[in-house]
Design a protein around this motif. Structure first.
Motif, PDB file in Angstrom:
ATOM      1  N   ILE A  56      -9.992   3.488   3.140  1.00 59.13           N
ATOM      2  CA  ILE A  56      -8.804   3.691   4.004  1.00 59.13           C
ATOM      3  C   ILE A  56      -8.377   3.013   5.060  1.00 59.13           C
ATOM      4  N   SER A  57      -9.565   2.536   5.922  1.00 64.57           N
ATOM      5  CA  SER A  57      -9.483   1.463   6.812  1.00 64.57           C
ATOM      6  C   SER A  57      -9.219  -0.040   6.444  1.00 64.57           C
ATOM      7  N   THR A  71      -5.307   0.307   4.852  1.00 71.15           N
ATOM      8  CA  THR A  71      -4.569   0.534   6.181  1.00 71.15           C
ATOM      9  C   THR A  71      -4.336  -0.935   7.148  1.00 71.15           C
ATOM     10  N   ALA A  72      -5.305  -1.719   7.137  1.00 68.59           N
ATOM     11  CA  ALA A  72      -5.205  -2.797   7.909  1.00 68.59           C
ATOM     12  C   ALA A  72      -4.352  -3.709   7.023  1.00 68.59           C
ATOM     13  N   ALA A  86      -2.109  -3.013   4.749  1.00 74.55           N
ATOM     14  CA  ALA A  86      -0.714  -2.238   4.812  1.00 74.55           C
ATOM     15  C   ALA A  86      -0.077  -2.549   6.048  1.00 74.55           C
ATOM     16  N   ALA A  87      -0.778  -2.475   7.237  1.00 79.90           N
ATOM     17  CA  ALA A  87      -0.112  -2.762   8.487  1.00 79.90           C
ATOM     18  C   ALA A  87       0.392  -4.194   8.682  1.00 79.90           C
ATOM     19  N   LYS A 114       2.267   1.483   4.623  1.00 79.03           N
ATOM     20  CA  LYS A 114       1.467   2.585   4.843  1.00 79.03           C
ATOM     21  C   LYS A 114       0.687   2.136   3.717  1.00 79.03           C
ATOM     22  N   PRO A 115      -0.435   2.663   3.503  1.00 75.59           N
ATOM     23  CA  PRO A 115      -1.544   2.318   2.325  1.00 75.59           C
ATOM     24  C   PRO A 115      -0.761   2.908   1.248  1.00 75.59           C
ATOM     25  N   SER A 116      -0.281   4.369   1.400  1.00 79.05           N
ATOM     26  CA  SER A 116       0.562   5.029   0.096  1.00 79.05           C
ATOM     27  C   SER A 116       1.848   4.261  -0.400  1.00 79.05           C
ATOM     28  N   TYR A 132      -4.028   6.396  -2.286  1.00 78.85           N
ATOM     29  CA  TYR A 132      -4.043   6.749  -0.945  1.00 78.85           C
ATOM     30  C   TYR A 132      -3.004   8.010  -0.474  1.00 78.85           C
ATOM     31  N   THR A 157      -5.203  10.806   0.999  1.00 76.53           N
ATOM     32  CA  THR A 157      -6.113  10.549   2.056  1.00 76.53           C
ATOM     33  C   THR A 157      -5.378  10.744   3.135  1.00 76.53           C
ATOM     34  N   GLU A 158      -4.096  10.088   2.961  1.00 72.72           N
ATOM     35  CA  GLU A 158      -3.208  10.109   4.317  1.00 72.72           C
ATOM     36  C   GLU A 158      -2.758  11.548   4.595  1.00 72.72           C
TER      37      GLU A 158
END
Length: 80
Positions: A47-48, A51-52, A54-55, A60-62, A68, A71-72
């Motif tokens: 997830i980390s 997330t990076a 996706a950012a 967002k990852p999803s 994901y 997870t979110e």
């Protein structure tokens, strides 16, 4: 977990358009470039790292990987 090379290539193209590489994200996170690549491909989950990535894409990852979504939800709604 299924590897999605098409999605991985799309992620790389979109990052490149922003001047970002998976290697740069790996450096920012202090992890190996191969691990970031495996997450981008869907071969591994983190997830980390997701997330990076996706950012950097303004998402967002999803928004990128369906795996994901659960997870979110867990992160946003902790157990009571």
């Amino acid at each position: 977990m299924a590897v999605d090379f098409f999605l991985h290539d799309e992620v790389k193209r979109n990052l490149k358009a922003r001047g970002i590489t998976l290697s740069r994200i790996a450096s920012e996170l202090g992890v190996s470039a191969s691990l970031v690549t495996m997450v981008s491909q869907g071969h591994r989950q983190s997830i980390s790292i997701a997330t990076a990535i996706a950012a950097h894409l303004g998402a967002k990852p999803s928004d990128i990987w369906a795996t994901y979504e659960d997870t979110e939800v867990q992160m946003l709604e902790p157990e009571k």
